[in-house]
Design an enzyme around this catalytic site. Structure first.
Site, short mmCIF file in Angstrom:
data_model
loop_
_atom_site.label_atom_id
_atom_site.label_comp_id
_atom_site.label_asym_id
_atom_site.label_seq_id
_atom_site.Cartn_x
_atom_site.Cartn_y
_atom_site.Cartn_z
N SER A 99 0.81 -1.22 0.00
CA SER A 99 0.00 0.00 0.00
C SER A 99 0.85 1.27 0.00
O SER A 99 1.62 1.51 -0.92
CB SER A 99 -0.97 -0.04 1.19
N ASP A 242 -5.88 2.19 -3.58
CA ASP A 242 -7.14 1.99 -2.86
C ASP A 242 -7.53 3.18 -2.00
O ASP A 242 -8.55 3.15 -1.32
CB ASP A 242 -7.11 0.71 -2.02
#
Length: 440
Positions: A99, A242
């Site tokens: 991430s 995301d």
């Protein structure tokens, strides 16, 4: 192998924790567990970290050894894997990504056949299998592998389909910061194909520069670009796509709380599945009050978009997210999706014919101070001196909220203090951070 799932899958340094051997075992254990659930194929996507291809090969071997077929998607945003997983039957998804962390880390996120991050029950089953020996299926039952070259194109078309036909991006100039990560090809293409003039950067990944001084954790660069190019919006994504932070044309940075409020404000139907909004323990108290003033219920989930998603499913609601920029528009997607959240916010503002400032005028945040303290052992949070000091601060009537928690993704203790005055929040946050540092 005693490996545990954290807030967002499994994550850690490649050199010592997320090694090829570990990934081989994760692939094998996950394959065994999800094959028992009736799934026979895994779709594997990844971001742009230099370790991605190495770990992908190890995971592929583990899945094949468990009798699971493998489809390799290449670099693609995490929500792209979730979307593709939903479109194929009897398949699950896995993303190789850490991430917003730097290139030294990597991790594993797993989606079930509905494109939702696997439940805690499934995680526990995988953890149990990881403790046993690795046993191959019969050679005649080994899985097979293939590359799937349509992943990016399919995801681009899906993103575009979420924008109402009567909404035009033709007159917009949009800065898009892809953090040198998984969105570097698809996200600029989405906005460009919708008609916007796109000024992209963070689109030159070299395996090492993912999230480096760019993306949603460093929105100041996009802020400068928006002002320099007189853009209408800046869209800053993180390494796996995301989450998102937006910049308006005046250079104001809009975090996840701001975006949630805009989406809630723009929604005319506030009944049934649209009667409530899910935030997290980190959501600003001002957001809670403002959302309630709009006529919604507001509840807080644990930190992590999978917990937001779970709470939304339990409540039957459609909108939720985190201040960090994970926004879930459950009518469109099953997980946090930075590109689609940006499209939804911009489309909403266009339909309202309002600038973000006009929408946010009646929404006032409480001063909130966040400090991250590097630690070797996150269990230090249970130290009696620290817990007693936190209770003392919470008893102070000038303090709104105090949250001290271990990070689920990094070796950090995160301190958050919210108060009616910034000086008060800052003082107490620094006091807690100093004490935690002295104990580490």
């Amino acid at each position: 192998m005693d490996l545990k799932f954290g807030t967002d899958g499994i994550r850690g340094p490649v050199q010592t924790e997320i090694t090829p051997e570990v990934c081989l075992r994760i692939g094998h254990a996950t394959g065994i567990v999800l094959k028992a659930e009736g799934l026979d194929t895994v779709m594997i996507g990844k971001d742009t970290r230099v370790s991605g291809y190495m770990l992908e090969a190890a995971l592929e071997a583990g899945f094949i050894a468990a009798g699971i077929n493998v489809r390799l998607l290449g670099p693609i945003p995490t929500p792209g894997v979730a979307y593709l997983t939903k479109t194929f039957r009897k398949q699950f998804g896995l993303v190789i990504s850490a991430s917003h962390n730097n290139f030294l880390d990597n991790g594993i996120k797993i989606f079930d056949a509905n494109g939702v991050k696997i439940s805690r029950d499934i995680e526990l089953k995988i953890e149990k299998v990881l403790k046993s020996d690795l046993n191959l299926v019969e050679t005649s039952n080994l899985g097979k592998a293939e590359s799937f070259h349509e992943s990016g194109a399919r995801y681009i078309e899906f993103c575009k389909s979420t924008v109402p036909a009567d909404v035009s991006f033709n007159n917009l100039r949009i800065v898009v910061d892809c953090a040198n990560g998984a969105c570097y090809k698809v996200s600029p293409a989405v906005f460009r194909e919708l008609g916007a003039e796109v000024i992209p950067f963070g689109i030159d990944p070299d395996g090492f520069n993912i999230n480096h001084e760019c993306g949603s954790t460093h929105p100041e660069l996009a802020q400068e670009m928006v002002l320099k190019h007189r853009a209408d919006f800046g869209v800053t994504l993180d390494g796996d796509g995301d989450r998102v932070i937006l910049i308006d044309k005046e250079g104001s940075i809009l975090d996840g709380d701001d975006l949630l409020y805009i989406l809630a404000f723009a929604n005319p139907n506030r009944t049934g599945s649209w009667s409530g909004v899910v935030g997290t323990l980190m959501s600003n108290f001002g957001l809670e009050k403002a959302i309630q003033k709009l006529g919604y219920k507001f509840v807080r989930a644990d930190v992590g978009d999978k917990y937001v998603s779970k709470m939304l499913a339990e409540k039957g609601w459609m909108l939720g997210g985190e201040s960090s920029g994970h926004i879930i528009c459950r009518d469109l997607v099953s997980t946090g999706d930075g590109t689609i959240a940006a499209l939804k916010v911009i489309s909403s503002l266009l339909m309202l014919e309002k600038d973000p400032k006009e929408v946010l005028i009646n929404y006032t945040k409480f001063p909130q101070i966040n400090i991250n303290i590097p630690v070797k052992n996150k269990d230090i949070i249970n130290d009696s001196a620290i817990t007693s000091f936190i209770k003392e601060i919470e008893a102070d009537i000038t303090v709104g909220r105090v949250l001290v928690r271990p990070s689920g993704t990094e070796s950090l203790i995160r301190v958050m203090v919210e108060a009616s005055e910034e000086s008060v929040a800052s003082k107490f946050a620094k006091d807690i951070a100093k004490l935690v540092s002295s104990k580490s």
